[in-house]
Design an enzyme around this catalytic site. Structure first.
Site, PDB file in Angstrom:
ATOM      1  CE  LYS A   1      17.672   7.712  34.766  1.00 38.59           C
ATOM      2  NZ  LYS A   1      18.006   7.009  35.982  1.00 38.59           N
TER       3      LYS A   1
ATOM      4  CG  ASN B   1      16.952  -4.699  42.448  1.00 36.75           C
ATOM      5  OD1 ASN B   1      16.628  -6.006  42.578  1.00 36.75           O
ATOM      6  ND2 ASN B   1      16.192  -4.079  41.723  1.00 36.75           N
TER       7      ASN B   1
ATOM      8  CB  THR C   1      17.189  -0.618  37.189  1.00 35.48           C
ATOM      9  OG1 THR C   1      16.070   0.001  37.563  1.00 35.48           O
ATOM     10  CG2 THR C   1      18.402   0.219  36.995  1.00 35.48           C
TER      11      THR C   1
ATOM     12  CE  LYS D   1      16.942   9.501  42.041  1.00 33.52           C
ATOM     13  NZ  LYS D   1      16.643   8.549  41.183  1.00 33.52           N
TER      14      LYS D   1
ATOM     15  CE  LYS E   1       7.591   6.517  38.920  1.00 36.36           C
ATOM     16  NZ  LYS E   1       8.617   6.572  40.122  1.00 36.36           N
TER      17      LYS E   1
ATOM     18  CB  SER F   1       8.679   3.294  37.660  1.00 33.40           C
ATOM     19  OG  SER F   1       9.583   2.841  38.681  1.00 33.40           O
TER      20      SER F   1
END
Length: 432
Positions: free
Chosen positions: A105, A236, A205, A117, A81, A365
């Protein structure tokens, strides 16, 4: 070319790269918990690394060749992820570092995910919307079956958004047979709500950053009302964190982004700045209710809370001494390098580490992925309530370890994340 120049620049200046940074953090935490040496060998390297070069026809008819990356660090706890970013600094080392941070994380948050990533080495400002769509679709096609709803689930990151995810979703589903398409909606998260996205994912976030600040303040008997804060990066994450802090009575006094820095010690109205940026190419420069500030003065401002919510390695040994804030809340990934952190901790500055502070995004997510997988639709209030509960649990665990072991919050957070992975490997064993 840009990636090579960046590496050469780091070598000349001695500036810490993100990969070196995350490895030093990992090794420090691993030493502190006595991590099993065999598990350490596994976690210090990535599982898979994909580099793709793909051609795209531009609006003028010419063809450009782009380089894209996807690094899959670890999937011991579940599918890979992590976000996809479009930025000139994207290279294999950056993707490796960011993928590792994602592993820690998701583990810290107690999610059934691993870490990945990637992105494209590109300055999106130089391309039209139509070109960005073609670039995104061609990148998705190049990734092929290396992503998937139960394998590797991308999400938005720097310079990507819900629209980007919608293009990826549509392209990926178009490669599947008609009877498979409905079961692939959760191949990406951060989608528009109308395309299967979750309510609240846009603010998750930033809301998480705000919650961590609020929890930290309560833990230290600090009232946020009237507290001054500064934000680097007003996308954001920076916007939503600022908006929730403003509602708490805190005062935004300075903002920095790629266009420059602005300051108003009496307070910058968060929504007014956000509206101004929408008509100013998403730049803070020129905002009429603030003065111009020299970029090099930003981190040294007299404030209570500093929120770096832009790129990595922004707080270094070059500017850490000047920081006057009581708290650094890491909205970005890896904004504080190891040397700077040592200086800040010696000064008594608290740091809420990125793998905790900005984990609201990946938790949101997860909620979206879960809803798609189960055919459910949650209301905004339910999403925010679940997010707050999950973050409170993570924050409490980190503070218990921080206090019990008399250590800093990053070491505590890394220790919790790594121990969960160690336990998984020890219980399952190593094949064959």
């Amino acid at each position: 070319m840009i990636a090579q120049e960046e590496k050469e620049k780091r070598q000349k200046t001695g500036k810490q790269g993100m990969l070196e940074n995350v490895m030093r953090q990992f090794n420090h935490a691993s030493d502190s918990i006595g991590l099993n040496p065999d598990i350490r060998k596994i976690l210090e390297i990535t599982n898979n690394e994909l580099v793709v070069h793909f051609p795209v026809k531009m609006d003028d008819g010419n063809v450009e060749v782009f380089t894209g990356y996807r690094v899959q660090h670890n999937n011991a706890l579940g599918p890979y992820k992590g976000g996809l970013r479009y930025h000139p600094t994207v290279d294999i080392d950056a993707a490796r570092a960011l993928a590792m941070w994602m592993t820690w994380k998701t583990s810290l948050a107690g999610l059934p995910f691993g870490g990945a990533k990637g992105g494209i080495q590109i300055d999106p400002a130089k391309y039209s919307a139509a070109e960005l769509e073609r670039i995104t679709r061609r990148f998705t096609y190049a990734l092929g079956d290396n992503i998937g709803p139960e394998l590797d689930i991308p999400a938005p990151d720097v310079n990507t958004n819900a629209q980007t995810m919608a293009w990826i979703l549509d392209t990926y589903m178009s490669t599947k047979s008609p009877n498979e398409r409905s079961s692939n909606l959760h191949v990406v998260t951060g989608k528009p709500v109308g395309a299967g996205g979750s309510e609240g994912r846009d603010r998750a976030t930033g809301y998480g950053v705000y919650l961590c600040i609020k929890f930290w303040a309560a833990h230290n008997n600090i009232d946020l009302k009237g507290r001054k804060f500064i934000v680097q990066g007003f996308g954001n994450v920076g916007y939503w964190a600022s908006r929730f802090l403003e509602e708490e009575g805190a005062l935004l006094i300075a903002v920095q982004d790629a266009s420059g820095s602005i300051i108003n010690r009496k307070g910058i109205p968060v929504d007014e700045l956000f509206t101004y940026m929408a008509g100013n190419k998403n730049a803070v420069a020129g905002f009429p209710r603030a003065d111009v500030l020299r970029n090099e003065e930003f981190f040294g401002l007299d404030c209570d809370i500093c929120i770096p919510a832009a790129l990595g390695n922004q707080i270094t040994d070059k500017n850490a001494d000047a920081i006057k804030a009581l708290l650094i809340a890491e909205g970005a990934n890896g904004p504080t390098d190891v040397q700077a952190e040592k200086i800040l901790l010696e000064k008594g500055v608290a740091i809420i580490p990125d793998i905790l502070c900005n984990s609201g995004g990946v938790i949101g997510s997860y909620f979206e992925w879960l809803q798609n997988r189960n055919g459910e639709i949650w209301q905004l209030e339910e999403v925010m309530e679940k997010l707050q509960k999950k973050l409170r649990e993570s924050f409490s665990r980190v503070m218990r370890v921080t206090d019990d072991k008399n250590t800093d919050m990053r070491t505590a957070a890394f220790s919790i994340a790594i121990e969960r992975l160690e336990q998984a490997y020890m219980q399952r064993g190593i094949f064959p």
